[in-house]
Design a protein around this motif. Structure first.
Motif, PDB file in Angstrom:
ATOM      1  N   THR A 165      -5.948  15.197  35.372  1.00 50.71           N
ATOM      2  CA  THR A 165      -6.389  15.808  36.619  1.00 50.71           C
ATOM      3  C   THR A 165      -6.601  14.715  37.656  1.00 50.71           C
ATOM      4  OG1 THR A 165      -8.146  17.101  37.667  1.00 50.71           O
ATOM      5  CG2 THR A 165      -8.809  15.689  35.840  1.00 50.71           C
ATOM      6  N   LEU A 166      -6.521  15.071  38.930  1.00 43.03           N
ATOM      7  CA  LEU A 166      -6.852  14.131  40.005  1.00 43.03           C
ATOM      8  C   LEU A 166      -8.209  14.476  40.608  1.00 43.03           C
ATOM      9  CD1 LEU A 166      -3.323  13.841  41.689  1.00 43.03           C
ATOM     10  CD2 LEU A 166      -4.527  12.061  40.425  1.00 43.03           C
ATOM     11  N   ASP A 167      -8.905  15.445  39.992  1.00 37.88           N
ATOM     12  CA  ASP A 167     -10.204  15.909  40.478  1.00 37.88           C
ATOM     13  C   ASP A 167     -11.308  15.054  39.844  1.00 37.88           C
ATOM     14  OD1 ASP A 167     -12.560  17.225  41.016  1.00 37.88           O
ATOM     15  OD2 ASP A 167     -11.856  19.195  40.338  1.00 37.88           O
ATOM     16  N   THR A 168     -11.875  14.129  40.618  1.00 38.38           N
ATOM     17  CA  THR A 168     -12.825  13.181  40.033  1.00 38.38           C
ATOM     18  C   THR A 168     -14.125  13.868  39.604  1.00 38.38           C
ATOM     19  OG1 THR A 168     -13.639  12.572  42.220  1.00 38.38           O
ATOM     20  CG2 THR A 168     -11.888  11.216  41.309  1.00 38.38           C
ATOM     21  N   ALA A 169     -14.502  14.955  40.264  1.00 34.11           N
ATOM     22  CA  ALA A 169     -15.717  15.682  39.870  1.00 34.11           C
ATOM     23  C   ALA A 169     -15.527  16.302  38.485  1.00 34.11           C
ATOM     24  CB  ALA A 169     -16.052  16.752  40.899  1.00 34.11           C
ATOM     25  N   ALA A 170     -14.313  16.781  38.199  1.00 39.07           N
ATOM     26  CA  ALA A 170     -14.026  17.359  36.886  1.00 39.07           C
ATOM     27  C   ALA A 170     -14.115  16.281  35.807  1.00 39.07           C
ATOM     28  CB  ALA A 170     -12.632  18.000  36.881  1.00 39.07           C
ATOM     29  N   LEU A 171     -13.717  15.064  36.142  1.00 43.49           N
ATOM     30  CA  LEU A 171     -13.841  13.957  35.185  1.00 43.49           C
ATOM     31  C   LEU A 171     -15.320  13.639  34.956  1.00 43.49           C
ATOM     32  CD1 LEU A 171     -11.069  11.546  36.560  1.00 43.49           C
ATOM     33  CD2 LEU A 171     -10.958  12.885  34.454  1.00 43.49           C
ATOM     34  N   ALA A 172     -16.087  13.570  36.053  1.00 39.27           N
ATOM     35  CA  ALA A 172     -17.508  13.223  35.955  1.00 39.27           C
ATOM     36  C   ALA A 172     -18.270  14.215  35.076  1.00 39.27           C
ATOM     37  CB  ALA A 172     -18.125  13.151  37.344  1.00 39.27           C
ATOM     38  N   ALA A 173     -17.859  15.466  35.107  1.00 39.35           N
ATOM     39  CA  ALA A 173     -18.557  16.515  34.344  1.00 39.35           C
ATOM     40  C   ALA A 173     -18.485  16.265  32.837  1.00 39.35           C
ATOM     41  CB  ALA A 173     -17.961  17.875  34.685  1.00 39.35           C
ATOM     42  N   HIS A 174     -17.474  15.514  32.386  1.00 32.78           N
ATOM     43  CA  HIS A 174     -17.306  15.294  30.938  1.00 32.78           C
ATOM     44  C   HIS A 174     -17.542  13.843  30.530  1.00 32.78           C
ATOM     45  CE1 HIS A 174     -15.860  19.342  30.322  1.00 32.78           C
ATOM     46  NE2 HIS A 174     -15.056  19.191  31.353  1.00 32.78           N
TER      47      HIS A 174
ATOM     48  N   ASP B 127     -22.873  11.034  24.253  1.00 36.83           N
ATOM     49  CA  ASP B 127     -24.196  11.521  24.634  1.00 36.83           C
ATOM     50  C   ASP B 127     -24.020  12.734  25.550  1.00 36.83           C
ATOM     51  OD1 ASP B 127     -26.685  12.036  25.643  1.00 36.83           O
ATOM     52  OD2 ASP B 127     -27.036  10.023  26.416  1.00 36.83           O
ATOM     53  N   PRO B 128     -24.077  13.921  24.958  1.00 39.62           N
ATOM     54  CA  PRO B 128     -23.804  15.151  25.732  1.00 39.62           C
ATOM     55  C   PRO B 128     -24.761  15.332  26.916  1.00 39.62           C
ATOM     56  CG  PRO B 128     -23.936  15.616  23.376  1.00 39.62           C
ATOM     57  CD  PRO B 128     -24.381  14.201  23.552  1.00 39.62           C
ATOM     58  N   GLU B 129     -25.905  14.634  26.888  1.00 41.72           N
ATOM     59  CA  GLU B 129     -26.895  14.777  27.969  1.00 41.72           C
ATOM     60  C   GLU B 129     -26.608  13.856  29.151  1.00 41.72           C
ATOM     61  OE1 GLU B 129     -29.368  17.069  27.868  1.00 41.72           O
ATOM     62  OE2 GLU B 129     -28.247  17.670  26.077  1.00 41.72           O
ATOM     63  N   PHE B 130     -25.736  12.861  28.932  1.00 43.56           N
ATOM     64  CA  PHE B 130     -25.593  11.805  29.933  1.00 43.56           C
ATOM     65  C   PHE B 130     -25.223  12.333  31.320  1.00 43.56           C
ATOM     66  CE2 PHE B 130     -23.107   8.689  32.324  1.00 43.56           C
ATOM     67  CZ  PHE B 130     -24.019   7.651  32.408  1.00 43.56           C
TER      68      PHE B 130
ATOM     69  N   ALA C  96     -14.366   8.224  36.140  1.00 47.93           N
ATOM     70  CA  ALA C  96     -15.354   9.229  35.725  1.00 47.93           C
ATOM     71  C   ALA C  96     -16.772   8.670  35.832  1.00 47.93           C
ATOM     72  CB  ALA C  96     -15.075   9.678  34.288  1.00 47.93           C
ATOM     73  N   LEU C  97     -16.963   7.424  35.415  1.00 45.74           N
ATOM     74  CA  LEU C  97     -18.293   6.802  35.498  1.00 45.74           C
ATOM     75  C   LEU C  97     -18.732   6.680  36.951  1.00 45.74           C
ATOM     76  CD1 LEU C  97     -17.821   4.007  32.797  1.00 45.74           C
ATOM     77  CD2 LEU C  97     -19.398   5.941  32.639  1.00 45.74           C
ATOM     78  N   LYS C  98     -17.805   6.210  37.790  1.00 43.91           N
ATOM     79  CA  LYS C  98     -18.140   6.021  39.209  1.00 43.91           C
ATOM     80  C   LYS C  98     -18.436   7.373  39.872  1.00 43.91           C
ATOM     81  CE  LYS C  98     -16.580   3.639  43.361  1.00 43.91           C
ATOM     82  NZ  LYS C  98     -15.416   3.253  44.159  1.00 43.91           N
ATOM     83  N   ALA C  99     -17.615   8.359  39.553  1.00 42.97           N
ATOM     84  CA  ALA C  99     -17.804   9.682  40.161  1.00 42.97           C
ATOM     85  C   ALA C  99     -19.120  10.317  39.697  1.00 42.97           C
ATOM     86  CB  ALA C  99     -16.620  10.589  39.821  1.00 42.97           C
ATOM     87  N   ALA C 100     -19.566   9.952  38.495  1.00 41.36           N
ATOM     88  CA  ALA C 100     -20.835  10.486  37.984  1.00 41.36           C
ATOM     89  C   ALA C 100     -22.034   9.800  38.630  1.00 41.36           C
ATOM     90  CB  ALA C 100     -20.898  10.312  36.466  1.00 41.36           C
ATOM     91  N   GLY C 101     -21.800   8.726  39.368  1.00 51.93           N
ATOM     92  CA  GLY C 101     -22.885   8.051  40.074  1.00 51.93           C
ATOM     93  C   GLY C 101     -23.218   6.666  39.551  1.00 51.93           C
ATOM     94  N   VAL C 102     -22.588   6.280  38.425  1.00 53.84           N
ATOM     95  CA  VAL C 102     -22.875   4.956  37.847  1.00 53.84           C
ATOM     96  C   VAL C 102     -22.530   3.880  38.880  1.00 53.84           C
ATOM     97  CG1 VAL C 102     -22.164   3.302  36.053  1.00 53.84           C
ATOM     98  CG2 VAL C 102     -22.564   5.709  35.473  1.00 53.84           C
ATOM     99  N   ALA C 103     -23.501   2.986  39.166  1.00 47.97           N
ATOM    100  CA  ALA C 103     -23.312   1.979  40.210  1.00 47.97           C
ATOM    101  C   ALA C 103     -22.676   0.706  39.671  1.00 47.97           C
ATOM    102  CB  ALA C 103     -24.651   1.638  40.849  1.00 47.97           C
ATOM    103  N   ALA C 104     -22.844   0.471  38.376  1.00 49.33           N
ATOM    104  CA  ALA C 104     -22.274  -0.726  37.753  1.00 49.33           C
ATOM    105  C   ALA C 104     -22.368  -0.583  36.242  1.00 49.33           C
ATOM    106  CB  ALA C 104     -23.031  -1.980  38.194  1.00 49.33           C
ATOM    107  N   VAL C 105     -21.513  -1.330  35.533  1.00 51.03           N
ATOM    108  CA  VAL C 105     -21.597  -1.383  34.075  1.00 51.03           C
ATOM    109  C   VAL C 105     -21.871  -2.828  33.675  1.00 51.03           C
ATOM    110  CG1 VAL C 105     -20.454  -0.902  31.875  1.00 51.03           C
ATOM    111  CG2 VAL C 105     -19.877   0.472  33.897  1.00 51.03           C
ATOM    112  N   ILE C 106     -22.891  -2.998  32.836  1.00 51.40           N
ATOM    113  CA  ILE C 106     -23.190  -4.304  32.251  1.00 51.40           C
ATOM    114  C   ILE C 106     -22.843  -4.192  30.774  1.00 51.40           C
ATOM    115  CG2 ILE C 106     -25.023  -5.943  31.662  1.00 51.40           C
ATOM    116  CD1 ILE C 106     -26.604  -4.788  34.093  1.00 51.40           C
ATOM    117  N   ALA C 107     -22.071  -5.137  30.251  1.00 56.49           N
ATOM    118  CA  ALA C 107     -21.774  -5.113  28.816  1.00 56.49           C
ATOM    119  C   ALA C 107     -21.722  -6.536  28.296  1.00 56.49           C
ATOM    120  CB  ALA C 107     -20.451  -4.405  28.550  1.00 56.49           C
TER     121      ALA C 107
END
Lengths: 166, 410
Positions: free
Chosen positions: A30-39, A45-48, A76-87
């Motif tokens: 899909t090209l719908d980023t909101a649909a990616l963020a939803a999953h 972690d189903p609650e994330f 998907a991470l960015k669209a969900a609101g994640v501002a950065a990933v630290i690993a």
């Protein structure tokens, strides 16, 4: 462009989180980023996707983003609101993809970030500050090429501006 | 300066001598994207101001990940790819023609010495034909379509020397599973792998593809297989490493005593010899993916199942690597043998391997698969368990209903 300050609570997960757990393949077409963020992170972690808020920071262990080349994972991470990933370390394709779409990724081998810790990131200085524990961690250096792409907000902006790699 | 294969290929594309650690801008010989990555790449390409790829004859689009389309969203992404190909003149492989990596090699689009970018993580497969294949995401691919170039860090190389000869029934899949276990899921992150040794020299093109393919499961940037013994339709100039080239490490494995290997859920590096999982009941057997569903793989499965029937309650789904592979398997009688045994053929493509459609497992079901990844949820259901093995082990397990060493049913 100067980077927006990155400051928020941490969501902490473990090692070898593969791209199928970041966004299962069945949802990627899909090209719908909101649909990616939803999953996003659904099988880990189903609650994330319900708990994450804009500005939150994702923290993981070694080899984050291993597996597929799907750019839908950082999108998907960015669209969900994640501002950065630290690993502690990243799989190489995920790392490149994240920079290319303007999602800051910070490699910090040694840290003691726990779920809920307030964390801020100073990209220019290469530092991660854990406000909850009063600790500062040094991030691995990023190649100049990547800093330039990230500073432009991603590779689309970078190439729109320069027309070529400079 | 003595160079590895990776350094040689990248030096040529950078127009100067490069060595491991250098960051270089390099010209590419070809780019490929699939229906999982091309729509986003096309979108990014247009946002960059792109109209036509730098070289449409070297730009390949493949509809393989969800082909034919399982729903209207995917159908419209396929439409977008067809329209883009028509407008720009780049080469499109439509539904049913095959799996991207198979098509690139089978049709000679990727050649020895090439630097080839694939918007798919299994692009190191091209090392089988002595090319530097590297997996990228959609935006990197769009940038290469626009400029004909990419940037990368010249990787350090780990050399893997495979001595000895494989026992009958033991294959390149068993070798690479054993090596993924040895190196681990990130054991080759950012590295190039060079494969050499007499066991490699003896491998078919299909075996070399299997070997190079699963270096993705150790995080490798690329894999380069020694071209000694490589046979291609067209004459080619092989790229060998220089004597004295610098390697980060050299790993040696004598494959003579190797037994069939199986990766247990839920990680491709969770590998054991087949004996340790023998007897595990399976519900669903899958032969497919860019790793293992070429002609010799179907031949191996047919050899196990000739004149026999699948165990009751077990289904065997087969997705050939390409239409050409399917036609050849028909001509050789393998398809008839497998159908008679109870197998089901689905169109050439990725489908079940990536959980798109055409074979999602049910809750609590156990899958034995010839594919490359068994991450939780990979095949579309996080409540299923996936074991990875060679096509012969998959066929033998489908025959008995439990994970089985093919030697036991010979």
């Amino acid at each position: 462009m100067t980077h927006q300050p990155i400051h928020g609570p941490a969501h902490v997960y473990g090692d070898n989180i593969d791209t199928d757990r970041i966004i299962p393949g069945k949802y990627t077409k899909t090209l719908d980023t909101a649909a990616l963020a939803a999953h996003v992170l659904e099988d880990l972690d189903p609650e994330f996707s319900r708990r994450v808020r804009p500005g939150h920071i994702l923290v993981a262990g070694r080899n984050f983003g291993c597996g597929s080349s799907r750019e839908q994972a950082p999108v998907a991470l960015k669209a969900a609101g994640v501002a950065a990933v630290i690993a502690r370390s990243f799989a190489r394709i995920f790392y490149r993809n994240a920079i290319n779409i303007g999602l800051p990724v910070v490699e910090v081998e040694d840290h003691r970030i726990q779920p809920g810790d307030e964390v801020s990131i100073d990209l220019a200085a290469g530092l991660v500050i854990n406000h909850t524990r009063g600790e500062t961690y040094r991030a691995a250096a990023m190649p100049r090429q990547m800093m330039d792409i990230l500073a432009a907000g991603g590779l689309v902006n970078y190439l729109s501006r320069h027309g070529d790699y400079v | 300066m003595a160079q590895t294969i990776a350094e040689k290929i990248l030096s040529r594309r950078a127009g100067k001598a490069v060595r491991a650690g250098d960051i270089v801008i390099v010209s590419v010989d070809g780019v490929m994207a699939t229906d999982a990555t091309a729509p986003m790449a096309i979108q990014a390409f247009r946002e960059m101001g792109g109209r036509r790829p730098w070289d449409p004859t070297r730009t390949f689009l493949v509809i393989d990940h969800a082909a034919p389309a399982p729903n209207e969203t995917v159908a419209n992404l396929h439409r977008l790819m067809r329209e883009f190909a028509r407008e720009t003149g780049c080469r499109l492989y439509d539904v049913g023609e095959g799996i991207c990596h198979q098509l690139m090699v089978e049709n000679g689009h990727v050649r020895p010495g090439d630097l080839f970018l694939g918007a798919d993580s299994h692009s190191p497969t091209y090392g089988a034909v002595n090319a530097f294949g590297v997996g990228v995401g959609s935006t990197d691919l769009a940038a290469a379509m626009l400029t004909g170039k990419t940037w990368l860090r010249v990787p350090r190389t780990v050399r893997i020397v495979l001595h000895g000869g494989l026992r009958p029934g033991v294959t390149a899949k068993d070798v690479i599973l054993r090596l993924v276990k040895e190196l681990g899921a990130d054991g080759a992150n950012y590295r190039a792998i060079e494969f050499t040794g007499e066991a490699v020299h003896a491998m078919s093109l299909a075996g070399r593809m299997t070997l190079a393919n699963m270096t993705a499961e150790m995080g490798a940037k690329t894999a380069l297989v020694d071209p000694t013994g490589l046979r291609l339709d067209e004459p080619f100039e092989p790229v060998y490493p220089d004597p004295g080239a610098e390697y980060e490490a050299t790993l040696t494995l004598d494959v003579s005593a190797l037994r069939p290997q199986v990766a247990r859920p839920h990680a491709p590096d969770n590998v054991v010899p087949v004996d340790e999982v023998q007897g595990t009941p399976v519900h669903y057997a899958f032969i497919g993916s860019c790793t293992n569903t070429r002609l010799e793989d179907l031949a191996a499965a047919a050899a196990v199942l000739r004149g026999r029937r699948l165990a009751a309650g077990v289904r065997l789904v087969i997705a050939p690597a390409s239409k050409r592979v399917f036609e050849e398997a028909l001509a050789q009688g393998y398809v008839a043998t497998l159908l008679a045994a109870g197998a089901t053929f689905i169109p050439a493509g990725c489908g079940p391997c990536v959980g798109s459609h055409l074979g999602v497992p049910g809750d609590g079901e156990v899958v034995i698969s010839s594919a490359n990844r068994n991450f939780r949820g990979r095949m579309g259901n996080p409540r299923a368990e996936i074991y990875l093995a060679s096509p012969a082990v998959v066929a033998a397990s489908a025959l008995t209903g439990v994970i089985t060493d093919p030697a036991e049913v010979g």
